[in-house]
Design a protein around this motif. Sequence first.
Motif, PDB file in Angstrom:
ATOM      1  N   LEU A 277       0.939  -1.258   0.067  1.00 21.56           N
ATOM      2  CA  LEU A 277       0.010   0.026  -0.148  1.00 21.56           C
ATOM      3  C   LEU A 277       1.000   1.263  -0.046  1.00 21.56           C
ATOM      4  O   LEU A 277       0.629   1.988  -0.865  1.00 21.56           O
ATOM      5  N   PRO A 278       1.892   1.594   0.898  1.00 18.71           N
ATOM      6  CA  PRO A 278       2.498   2.730   0.929  1.00 18.71           C
ATOM      7  C   PRO A 278       3.341   3.077  -0.528  1.00 18.71           C
ATOM      8  O   PRO A 278       3.305   3.911  -0.965  1.00 18.71           O
ATOM      9  N   ALA A 279       3.991   1.851  -0.997  1.00 13.88           N
ATOM     10  CA  ALA A 279       4.739   1.934  -2.160  1.00 13.88           C
ATOM     11  C   ALA A 279       3.656   2.569  -3.415  1.00 13.88           C
ATOM     12  O   ALA A 279       3.981   3.209  -4.136  1.00 13.88           O
ATOM     13  N   LEU A 280       2.479   1.848  -3.350  1.00 11.02           N
ATOM     14  CA  LEU A 280       1.322   2.213  -4.387  1.00 11.02           C
ATOM     15  C   LEU A 280       0.916   3.482  -4.348  1.00 11.02           C
ATOM     16  O   LEU A 280       0.653   4.095  -5.161  1.00 11.02           O
ATOM     17  N   ILE A 281       0.800   4.419  -2.941  1.00 10.89           N
ATOM     18  CA  ILE A 281       0.435   5.363  -2.785  1.00 10.89           C
ATOM     19  C   ILE A 281       1.270   6.503  -3.272  1.00 10.89           C
ATOM     20  O   ILE A 281       1.194   7.606  -4.019  1.00 10.89           O
ATOM     21  N   GLN A 282       2.647   6.167  -3.015  1.00 10.65           N
ATOM     22  CA  GLN A 282       3.746   6.827  -3.492  1.00 10.65           C
ATOM     23  C   GLN A 282       3.737   6.941  -5.075  1.00 10.65           C
ATOM     24  O   GLN A 282       4.257   7.990  -5.599  1.00 10.65           O
ATOM     25  N   LYS A 283       3.617   5.947  -5.662  1.00 17.71           N
ATOM     26  CA  LYS A 283       3.731   5.741  -6.952  1.00 17.71           C
ATOM     27  C   LYS A 283       2.660   6.598  -7.661  1.00 17.71           C
ATOM     28  O   LYS A 283       2.937   7.369  -8.705  1.00 17.71           O
TER      29      LYS A 283
ATOM     30  N   GLU B 244       3.481   9.598 -10.124  1.00 22.18           N
ATOM     31  CA  GLU B 244       3.353   9.629 -11.378  1.00 22.18           C
ATOM     32  C   GLU B 244       1.866  10.028 -11.853  1.00 22.18           C
ATOM     33  O   GLU B 244       1.619  10.066 -13.189  1.00 22.18           O
ATOM     34  N   GLY B 245       0.985  10.328 -10.814  1.00 22.19           N
ATOM     35  CA  GLY B 245      -0.296  10.977 -11.251  1.00 22.19           C
ATOM     36  C   GLY B 245      -1.335   9.891 -11.985  1.00 22.19           C
ATOM     37  O   GLY B 245      -2.364  10.279 -12.726  1.00 22.19           O
ATOM     38  N   THR B 246      -1.118   8.683 -11.666  1.00 21.54           N
ATOM     39  CA  THR B 246      -1.781   7.606 -12.533  1.00 21.54           C
ATOM     40  C   THR B 246      -2.215   6.536 -11.524  1.00 21.54           C
ATOM     41  O   THR B 246      -1.856   6.706 -10.224  1.00 21.54           O
ATOM     42  N   ALA B 247      -3.265   5.754 -11.732  1.00 19.75           N
ATOM     43  CA  ALA B 247      -3.791   4.903 -10.687  1.00 19.75           C
ATOM     44  C   ALA B 247      -2.649   3.695 -10.507  1.00 19.75           C
ATOM     45  O   ALA B 247      -1.749   3.359 -11.660  1.00 19.75           O
ATOM     46  N   ALA B 248      -2.384   3.120  -9.192  1.00 20.87           N
ATOM     47  CA  ALA B 248      -1.498   1.963  -9.123  1.00 20.87           C
ATOM     48  C   ALA B 248      -2.298   0.935  -8.645  1.00 20.87           C
ATOM     49  O   ALA B 248      -3.197   1.138  -7.764  1.00 20.87           O
ATOM     50  N   MET B 249      -1.892  -0.110  -8.937  1.00 21.33           N
ATOM     51  CA  MET B 249      -2.588  -1.372  -8.495  1.00 21.33           C
ATOM     52  C   MET B 249      -1.687  -2.614  -8.152  1.00 21.33           C
ATOM     53  O   MET B 249      -0.941  -2.802  -8.885  1.00 21.33           O
ATOM     54  N   ALA B 250      -2.316  -3.460  -7.165  1.00 19.96           N
ATOM     55  CA  ALA B 250      -1.503  -4.509  -6.940  1.00 19.96           C
ATOM     56  C   ALA B 250      -2.482  -5.862  -6.462  1.00 19.96           C
ATOM     57  O   ALA B 250      -3.350  -5.341  -5.387  1.00 19.96           O
ATOM     58  N   THR B 251      -2.732  -6.681  -7.090  1.00 21.71           N
ATOM     59  CA  THR B 251      -3.964  -7.787  -6.661  1.00 21.71           C
ATOM     60  C   THR B 251      -3.020  -9.012  -6.703  1.00 21.71           C
ATOM     61  O   THR B 251      -1.838  -9.239  -7.138  1.00 21.71           O
ATOM     62  N   GLY B 252      -3.643 -10.172  -6.213  1.00 21.41           N
ATOM     63  CA  GLY B 252      -3.166 -11.629  -6.221  1.00 21.41           C
ATOM     64  C   GLY B 252      -2.605 -12.044  -4.849  1.00 21.41           C
ATOM     65  O   GLY B 252      -3.025 -11.254  -4.001  1.00 21.41           O
ATOM     66  N   PHE B 253      -2.011 -13.237  -4.764  1.00 24.29           N
ATOM     67  CA  PHE B 253      -1.817 -13.609  -3.719  1.00 24.29           C
ATOM     68  C   PHE B 253      -0.410 -14.118  -3.453  1.00 24.29           C
ATOM     69  O   PHE B 253       0.330 -14.386  -4.555  1.00 24.29           O
ATOM     70  N   ASN B 254      -0.134 -14.282  -2.168  1.00 23.81           N
ATOM     71  CA  ASN B 254       1.163 -14.886  -1.798  1.00 23.81           C
ATOM     72  C   ASN B 254       0.802 -16.418  -2.263  1.00 23.81           C
ATOM     73  O   ASN B 254      -0.331 -16.871  -1.973  1.00 23.81           O
ATOM     74  N   LYS B 255       2.045 -17.294  -2.669  1.00 23.55           N
ATOM     75  CA  LYS B 255       1.778 -18.716  -2.953  1.00 23.55           C
ATOM     76  C   LYS B 255       2.111 -19.540  -1.783  1.00 23.55           C
ATOM     77  O   LYS B 255       2.687 -19.188  -0.933  1.00 23.55           O
ATOM     78  N   PRO B 256       1.085 -20.486  -1.679  1.00 28.13           N
ATOM     79  CA  PRO B 256       1.388 -21.431  -0.389  1.00 28.13           C
ATOM     80  C   PRO B 256       2.940 -21.803  -0.234  1.00 28.13           C
ATOM     81  O   PRO B 256       3.388 -22.112  -1.440  1.00 28.13           O
TER      82      PRO B 256
END
Length: 463
Positions: free
Chosen positions: A110-116, A120-132
């Motif tokens: 979250l912090p890195a995405l807010i920063q990004k 950059e003035g664009t939307a930043a996104m991260a989804t998905g999971f850690n692997k077992p």
Amino acid sequence: MTRKVHVETWGCQMNVADSEKMLSLLQGMDYVLTEDEKEADLFLLNTCHIREKAKHKVISRLGMLREMKKQRPGVQIAVTGCVAQAEGAKLLKEAPQIDVLVGPGKIDELPALIQKSTVEGTAAMATGFNKPGDELKRGHHDHNTGTVPPTLTGKNEVTRFVNIIQGCNNFCTFCIVPFTRGREISRQPGEILAETRRLVEGGAREVMLLGQNVNSYGLDLVEKGDLAAGNDGPFVELLRQVANTPGLQRLRFTTSNPHDFTRPLAQLFADDPRMGRYMHLPVQSGNDRVLEVMRRKVTVEEYRERIRWLRDAVPDMAISTDLIVGFPGETDAEFEDTLKLVEEVQYSFIYAFKYSPRKGTAAARMPGQLPEAVMDERLARLNALQDSITMRQTEAECGAVREVLFLYESKKSPGVFYGRTEHFRLVRVESSRPLVGECLPVLITGGNKTALVGELADRITLH
Ligand code: SF4
């Protein structure tokens, strides 16, 4: 420069714990919590996808924020939680006012995405999971600093939540969780114990261990060779260790799938009074055919057996459950079986819901989807039955002295305090002295289906 974040949390306690974790991360970026929307620089919407309605609420809230953003263009909007995971880029397209979108498996970013997004003035996104098999850091980020993680109210809360396992491997046919939270990944016991210790040192008296399928805790760690299985399984072992946290008065956990519920776990309630005398054990239906198509992996008789384990261990064990009415193809007779089970178990309360199809789940594609009116009628009958059971239990409680852990004071009526008995019944008590955080004997004098009413019985000794 200090900035302000307004946090809105939908859904379950796991989301509350995730919001607290995100707040902790944001504090590291110099954000402070605000209740006042007008002064917020960042809106954090931590969303829930468990029912269709929950998603609609998020969409409508985003519409309101879009209007607000027109007036205050500098404001940022972050959408997190299960809607973010399930909808992903589609939601960004639908709602371009979103600046940051983060799935529950990527909260640490979250912090890195807010920063990004800011740079950059664009939307930043991260989804998905850690692997077992991946290391899971589901705790509050300050586990290295020794500080107490923040609460969403900004106050010291008596009950705090600790996520111990993320995801679910069960794939019940109606449930979206395995798709929005991924497969089961457990946190290391040492990390959980340290977090609990800090929360209790910070004023918590009750800790609730959370997982979508909490009974499976540690099975993945045992498989990896990170943890010894022990005689009673890793979850029971963890509970024993957490219960020994100095100053902890009560330890609870949720949510349990009966399939993974074990006899040693039932016995623990008898062995350790800090576990209380209450357990939430979702059954979903009282009919074997329906349970099979729900892919619950237990029969009604196997569920009954678990209830017997609990009541053999603690005869007055209070039990609650989740029930779905109107699952695709459910007949009148099959619904009657659910009523019979509710009558037989004598739950202290139930969470009953009309079936609502979740896109992407197997049940949503099943034939025999029932009309709303049929589901409404079944739900009303089920709730009426449970209300009568709860009212009988309320009457039986009158005259009893119960140990009550006081959780909060009414905002509207100062001097009115609410707490919970070991059986998890809510109790209302009036007092001229502050009670929050105390565990005291209370004489029950009345009540209704929602809450008992009582008076302090300080001089009575509980046995
Ligand atoms: S066990 Fe619970 S979280 Fe897992 S799929 Fe079934 S209902 Fe969903």
